[in-house]
Design a protein around this motif. Sequence first.
Motif, PDB file in Angstrom:
ATOM      1  N   LYS A  23      14.799 -15.057   4.313  1.00 35.25           N
ATOM      2  CA  LYS A  23      14.542 -15.540   5.668  1.00 35.25           C
ATOM      3  C   LYS A  23      13.496 -14.644   6.439  1.00 35.25           C
ATOM      4  CE  LYS A  23      18.028 -18.819   5.397  1.00 35.25           C
ATOM      5  NZ  LYS A  23      18.862 -19.771   6.223  1.00 35.25           N
ATOM      6  N   TRP A  24      12.820 -15.134   7.283  1.00 34.00           N
ATOM      7  CA  TRP A  24      11.722 -14.220   7.758  1.00 34.00           C
ATOM      8  C   TRP A  24      12.155 -13.695   9.178  1.00 34.00           C
ATOM      9  CZ3 TRP A  24       9.460 -14.440   3.784  1.00 34.00           C
ATOM     10  CH2 TRP A  24       8.723 -15.491   3.085  1.00 34.00           C
ATOM     11  N   HIS A  25      12.902 -14.205   9.862  1.00 37.21           N
ATOM     12  CA  HIS A  25      13.303 -13.646  11.399  1.00 37.21           C
ATOM     13  C   HIS A  25      14.852 -13.636  11.569  1.00 37.21           C
ATOM     14  CE1 HIS A  25       8.892 -14.246  12.379  1.00 37.21           C
ATOM     15  NE2 HIS A  25       9.199 -15.259  11.820  1.00 37.21           N
ATOM     16  N   PRO A  26      15.264 -12.703  11.786  1.00 38.11           N
ATOM     17  CA  PRO A  26      14.697 -11.436  11.272  1.00 38.11           C
ATOM     18  C   PRO A  26      14.773 -11.323   9.815  1.00 38.11           C
ATOM     19  CG  PRO A  26      16.982 -11.021  11.752  1.00 38.11           C
ATOM     20  CD  PRO A  26      16.564 -12.465  12.260  1.00 38.11           C
ATOM     21  N   LYS A  27      14.090 -10.425   9.030  1.00 37.80           N
ATOM     22  CA  LYS A  27      13.918 -10.402   7.635  1.00 37.80           C
ATOM     23  C   LYS A  27      15.215 -10.070   6.910  1.00 37.80           C
ATOM     24  CE  LYS A  27       8.911 -10.193   7.694  1.00 37.80           C
ATOM     25  NZ  LYS A  27       8.382  -9.559   8.690  1.00 37.80           N
ATOM     26  N   ARG A  28      15.667 -11.156   6.120  1.00 42.13           N
ATOM     27  CA  ARG A  28      16.830 -10.682   5.411  1.00 42.13           C
ATOM     28  C   ARG A  28      16.912 -11.610   3.879  1.00 42.13           C
ATOM     29  NH1 ARG A  28      16.681 -14.356   9.154  1.00 42.13           N
ATOM     30  NH2 ARG A  28      18.092 -16.088   9.405  1.00 42.13           N
ATOM     31  N   ILE A  29      17.675 -11.068   3.280  1.00 46.72           N
ATOM     32  CA  ILE A  29      17.905 -11.933   1.964  1.00 46.72           C
ATOM     33  C   ILE A  29      19.559 -11.939   1.714  1.00 46.72           C
ATOM     34  CG2 ILE A  29      18.047 -11.391  -0.485  1.00 46.72           C
ATOM     35  CD1 ILE A  29      15.476  -9.682  -0.168  1.00 46.72           C
ATOM     36  N   TYR A  30      19.825 -13.221   1.147  1.00 45.29           N
ATOM     37  CA  TYR A  30      21.213 -13.460   0.798  1.00 45.29           C
ATOM     38  C   TYR A  30      21.128 -13.868  -0.747  1.00 45.29           C
ATOM     39  CZ  TYR A  30      21.592 -14.495   5.669  1.00 45.29           C
ATOM     40  OH  TYR A  30      21.480 -14.243   7.299  1.00 45.29           O
ATOM     41  N   ILE A  31      22.065 -12.949  -1.452  1.00 43.82           N
ATOM     42  CA  ILE A  31      22.024 -12.937  -2.777  1.00 43.82           C
ATOM     43  C   ILE A  31      23.383 -13.005  -3.425  1.00 43.82           C
ATOM     44  CG2 ILE A  31      21.478 -10.644  -3.062  1.00 43.82           C
ATOM     45  CD1 ILE A  31      19.717 -11.375  -5.436  1.00 43.82           C
ATOM     46  N   VAL A  52       0.676  -1.018   0.046  1.00 41.14           N
ATOM     47  CA  VAL A  52       0.163  -0.114   0.026  1.00 41.14           C
ATOM     48  C   VAL A  52       0.899   1.277  -0.080  1.00 41.14           C
ATOM     49  CG1 VAL A  52      -2.004  -1.072   1.235  1.00 41.14           C
ATOM     50  CG2 VAL A  52      -0.218   0.075   2.375  1.00 41.14           C
ATOM     51  N   SER A  53       0.173   2.422  -0.698  1.00 41.05           N
ATOM     52  CA  SER A  53       0.982   3.594  -0.570  1.00 41.05           C
ATOM     53  C   SER A  53       1.440   3.800   0.937  1.00 41.05           C
ATOM     54  CB  SER A  53       0.236   4.684  -1.312  1.00 41.05           C
ATOM     55  OG  SER A  53       0.964   5.691  -1.243  1.00 41.05           O
ATOM     56  N   PRO A  54       2.775   4.308   0.764  1.00 38.68           N
ATOM     57  CA  PRO A  54       3.810   4.821   0.026  1.00 38.68           C
ATOM     58  C   PRO A  54       4.681   3.742  -0.410  1.00 38.68           C
ATOM     59  CG  PRO A  54       4.574   5.648   2.138  1.00 38.68           C
ATOM     60  CD  PRO A  54       3.156   4.853   2.344  1.00 38.68           C
ATOM     61  N   TYR A  55       4.223   2.474  -0.183  1.00 42.35           N
ATOM     62  CA  TYR A  55       4.897   1.180  -0.865  1.00 42.35           C
ATOM     63  C   TYR A  55       6.248   1.081   0.185  1.00 42.35           C
ATOM     64  CZ  TYR A  55       1.233   1.665  -4.160  1.00 42.35           C
ATOM     65  OH  TYR A  55       0.066   2.050  -4.747  1.00 42.35           O
ATOM     66  N   TYR A  56       6.368   1.591   1.047  1.00 38.55           N
ATOM     67  CA  TYR A  56       7.430   1.433   2.299  1.00 38.55           C
ATOM     68  C   TYR A  56       7.054   1.669   3.474  1.00 38.55           C
ATOM     69  CZ  TYR A  56       8.661   6.304   1.843  1.00 38.55           C
ATOM     70  OH  TYR A  56       8.299   7.806   2.119  1.00 38.55           O
ATOM     71  N   ASP A  57       7.811   1.126   4.533  1.00 38.86           N
ATOM     72  CA  ASP A  57       7.596   1.510   5.683  1.00 38.86           C
ATOM     73  C   ASP A  57       8.963   1.308   6.600  1.00 38.86           C
ATOM     74  OD1 ASP A  57       7.223   1.198   8.569  1.00 38.86           O
ATOM     75  OD2 ASP A  57       5.606  -0.339   8.472  1.00 38.86           O
ATOM     76  N   CYS A  58       9.491   2.643   6.935  1.00 37.45           N
ATOM     77  CA  CYS A  58      10.907   2.659   7.609  1.00 37.45           C
ATOM     78  C   CYS A  58      10.820   2.403   9.038  1.00 37.45           C
ATOM     79  CB  CYS A  58      11.524   3.882   7.249  1.00 37.45           C
ATOM     80  SG  CYS A  58      11.910   3.983   5.448  1.00 37.45           S
ATOM     81  N   SER A  59       9.607   2.055   9.571  1.00 40.76           N
ATOM     82  CA  SER A  59       9.682   1.500  11.010  1.00 40.76           C
ATOM     83  C   SER A  59      10.362   0.000  11.269  1.00 40.76           C
ATOM     84  CB  SER A  59       8.135   1.542  11.680  1.00 40.76           C
ATOM     85  OG  SER A  59       7.365   0.919  11.089  1.00 40.76           O
ATOM     86  N   GLU A  60      10.237  -0.674  10.143  1.00 46.35           N
ATOM     87  CA  GLU A  60      11.139  -1.928  10.019  1.00 46.35           C
ATOM     88  C   GLU A  60      11.750  -2.006   8.456  1.00 46.35           C
ATOM     89  OE1 GLU A  60       9.917  -6.613   8.869  1.00 46.35           O
ATOM     90  OE2 GLU A  60       8.166  -5.266   9.489  1.00 46.35           O
ATOM     91  N   ASN A  61      13.143  -2.604   9.252  1.00 46.78           N
ATOM     92  CA  ASN A  61      14.276  -2.729   8.144  1.00 46.78           C
ATOM     93  C   ASN A  61      14.416  -3.960   7.543  1.00 46.78           C
ATOM     94  OD1 ASN A  61      14.665   0.192   7.969  1.00 46.78           O
ATOM     95  ND2 ASN A  61      15.819   0.009   9.673  1.00 46.78           N
ATOM     96  N   LEU A  89      12.662 -10.012  -2.697  1.00 47.64           N
ATOM     97  CA  LEU A  89      11.907  -9.067  -2.123  1.00 47.64           C
ATOM     98  C   LEU A  89      10.506  -9.352  -2.110  1.00 47.64           C
ATOM     99  CD1 LEU A  89      13.746  -6.099  -3.838  1.00 47.64           C
ATOM    100  CD2 LEU A  89      13.948  -6.592  -1.077  1.00 47.64           C
ATOM    101  N   ASN A  90       9.883  -9.823  -2.842  1.00 48.68           N
ATOM    102  CA  ASN A  90       8.498 -10.373  -2.791  1.00 48.68           C
ATOM    103  C   ASN A  90       8.346 -11.563  -1.870  1.00 48.68           C
ATOM    104  OD1 ASN A  90       7.432  -8.481  -4.790  1.00 48.68           O
ATOM    105  ND2 ASN A  90       8.137  -9.487  -6.295  1.00 48.68           N
ATOM    106  N   HIS A  91       9.344 -12.254  -1.895  1.00 48.26           N
ATOM    107  CA  HIS A  91       8.939 -13.352  -0.586  1.00 48.26           C
ATOM    108  C   HIS A  91       8.685 -12.499   0.718  1.00 48.26           C
ATOM    109  CE1 HIS A  91       9.522 -17.145  -2.663  1.00 48.26           C
ATOM    110  NE2 HIS A  91      10.869 -16.988  -2.986  1.00 48.26           N
ATOM    111  N   LEU A  92       9.462 -11.587   0.921  1.00 47.44           N
ATOM    112  CA  LEU A  92       9.419 -10.774   2.127  1.00 47.44           C
ATOM    113  C   LEU A  92       8.150 -10.062   2.302  1.00 47.44           C
ATOM    114  CD1 LEU A  92      13.202  -9.875   2.955  1.00 47.44           C
ATOM    115  CD2 LEU A  92      11.709 -11.829   3.778  1.00 47.44           C
ATOM    116  N   LYS A  93       8.167  -9.317   1.147  1.00 47.89           N
ATOM    117  CA  LYS A  93       6.920  -8.356   1.098  1.00 47.89           C
ATOM    118  C   LYS A  93       5.484  -9.108   1.218  1.00 47.89           C
ATOM    119  CE  LYS A  93       4.871  -5.519  -2.569  1.00 47.89           C
ATOM    120  NZ  LYS A  93       5.318  -4.806  -3.978  1.00 47.89           N
ATOM    121  N   TYR A  94       5.234 -10.351   0.566  1.00 41.82           N
ATOM    122  CA  TYR A  94       4.197 -10.997   0.784  1.00 41.82           C
ATOM    123  C   TYR A  94       3.965 -12.016   1.814  1.00 41.82           C
ATOM    124  CZ  TYR A  94       3.013  -8.591  -3.449  1.00 41.82           C
ATOM    125  OH  TYR A  94       2.595  -7.566  -4.626  1.00 41.82           O
TER     126      TYR A  94
END
Length: 87
Positions: A47-55, A14-23, A75-80
């Motif tokens: 990975k979900w807890h904490p949310k991170r990506i390895y690439i 949802v707009s604004p399509y980001y939330d900086c209260s969580e990184n 990114l979509n795995h985490l987003k959804y």
Amino acid sequence: MLIETLIICTLTTVSPYYDCSENWTIYLYDNIPWEHCAEYGTRSCAKWHPKRIYISINQPEWYDKCGNTTLWHELNHLKYLDGIYCH
């Protein structure tokens, strides 16, 4: 070998399509991060807890069935919060 670590604001649907209260943290490697993704048998993973990506930045160009690149796919795995998103 780890090249860079990026911290980004959480992406939302949802707009604004980001939330900086969580990184989220994205770890960029010059090789495939098997030590983090071996359980999935994949070249990159989220990975979900904490949310991170390895690439790896040295992967062949790849698109999921929805047309997303590797990074957008993860990114979509985490987003959804969906482990099978566009597989």
